[in-house]
Design a protein around this motif. Structure first.
Motif, PDB file in Angstrom:
ATOM      1  N   ASN A  86     -11.396  -3.649 -11.202  1.00  0.00           N
ATOM      2  CA  ASN A  86     -10.197  -2.990 -11.449  1.00  0.00           C
ATOM      3  C   ASN A  86      -8.989  -3.533 -10.193  1.00  0.00           C
ATOM      4  OD1 ASN A  86     -12.426  -1.455 -11.555  1.00  0.00           O
ATOM      5  ND2 ASN A  86     -12.482  -0.042 -10.396  1.00  0.00           N
ATOM      6  N   GLU A  99      -3.112  -4.444  -6.132  1.00  0.00           N
ATOM      7  CA  GLU A  99      -4.576  -4.170  -5.508  1.00  0.00           C
ATOM      8  C   GLU A  99      -6.156  -4.259  -6.097  1.00  0.00           C
ATOM      9  OE1 GLU A  99      -7.499  -0.845  -2.369  1.00  0.00           O
ATOM     10  OE2 GLU A  99      -5.768   0.118  -4.143  1.00  0.00           O
ATOM     11  N   SER A 100      -6.697  -5.327  -5.770  1.00  0.00           N
ATOM     12  CA  SER A 100      -7.335  -5.707  -7.285  1.00  0.00           C
ATOM     13  C   SER A 100      -8.760  -5.487  -6.779  1.00  0.00           C
ATOM     14  CB  SER A 100      -7.180  -7.136  -7.636  1.00  0.00           C
ATOM     15  OG  SER A 100      -6.087  -6.981  -8.399  1.00  0.00           O
ATOM     16  N   TYR A 101      -9.332  -5.223  -6.986  1.00  0.00           N
ATOM     17  CA  TYR A 101     -11.266  -5.036  -6.811  1.00  0.00           C
ATOM     18  C   TYR A 101     -11.707  -6.835  -6.651  1.00  0.00           C
ATOM     19  CZ  TYR A 101     -10.731  -0.535  -5.159  1.00  0.00           C
ATOM     20  OH  TYR A 101     -10.448   0.502  -4.310  1.00  0.00           O
ATOM     21  N   ARG A 123     -11.287  -6.326  -2.045  1.00  0.00           N
ATOM     22  CA  ARG A 123     -10.276  -6.590  -2.394  1.00  0.00           C
ATOM     23  C   ARG A 123      -9.160  -8.042  -1.970  1.00  0.00           C
ATOM     24  NH1 ARG A 123      -8.049  -1.068  -0.626  1.00  0.00           N
ATOM     25  NH2 ARG A 123      -9.508  -1.349   1.422  1.00  0.00           N
ATOM     26  N   SER A 145     -15.472  -5.105   1.823  1.00  0.00           N
ATOM     27  CA  SER A 145     -16.013  -3.668   2.044  1.00  0.00           C
ATOM     28  C   SER A 145     -17.143  -4.105   2.867  1.00  0.00           C
ATOM     29  CB  SER A 145     -16.000  -3.172   1.290  1.00  0.00           C
ATOM     30  OG  SER A 145     -14.908  -2.835   0.169  1.00  0.00           O
TER      31      SER A 145
END
Length: 177
Positions: A86, A99-101, A123, A145
């Motif tokens: 995402n 913002e990229s996961y 991220r 995370s």
């Protein structure tokens, strides 16, 4: 990144120009993953402006110097596999916050078959800048995370896999042929 940080109204139809900008940024994000996984310093550097910074630690450092260090560090692993899922974009003229996961696998071939895998989930918080119709990263900061480490195996000779080409690092990987 929330609506309060400059993101557009959720669900708004983007203009053709914004869609083109998103595609250019997505290409840079994907190329960065290739650069890491293939240990390709030039590809990594091509994703950053010469004056860009990155903060993989507590302090921001020049991105181009970090790219050289990253290539050396990544070669300690037999393979890595980075995937960006995402991505959320917030544009402000020639600036964009993205913002990229991220999911990244790091396979370490151990001695005597004690292989391990470190899986990293987090991220990328990127600030992109457009100069003369080219988007590149101006600053990158990863946010973790969680991660997990586990014993693993790799059986390249398994009948279902034996005929497949194996991934290599730069310049030996098939993508460079």
């Amino acid at each position: 990144m929330s609506n309060k940080t400059g993101a557009h109204e959720p669900g708004r139809i983007a203009s053709a120009a914004e869609l083109a900008d998103r595609a250019a940024i997505a290409e840079i994000i994907a190329l960065h993953c290739r650069g890491v996984d293939r240990a390709d310093e030039e590809t990594l550097k091509s994703c950053y402006w010469p004056d860009a910074t990155t903060a993989y630690g507590s302090d921001a450092v020049p991105a181009h110097g970090f790219c050289a260090e990253l290539v050396s560090a990544i070669r300690a692993f037999r393979q890595t596999h980075h995937m960006v899922t995402n991505s959320i974009y917030a544009f402000d003229g020639a600036q964009a916050r993205v913002e990229s996961y991220l999911i990244a696998y790091h396979y370490l071939a151990g001695l005597d078959g004690d292989d391990s895998e470190m899986t990293y989930l987090g991220r990328y918080l990127d600030r992109f800048e457009k100069r003369e119709d080219i988007w590149k990263i101006k600053h990158r900061e990863p946010v973790m995370s969680w991660s997990q480490n586990a014993a693993t195996t790799h059986d390249a000779h398994h009948p279902a896999l034996a005929a497949l080409r194996q991934a290599e690092r730069f310049p030996d990987d098939i993508v460079y042929k």
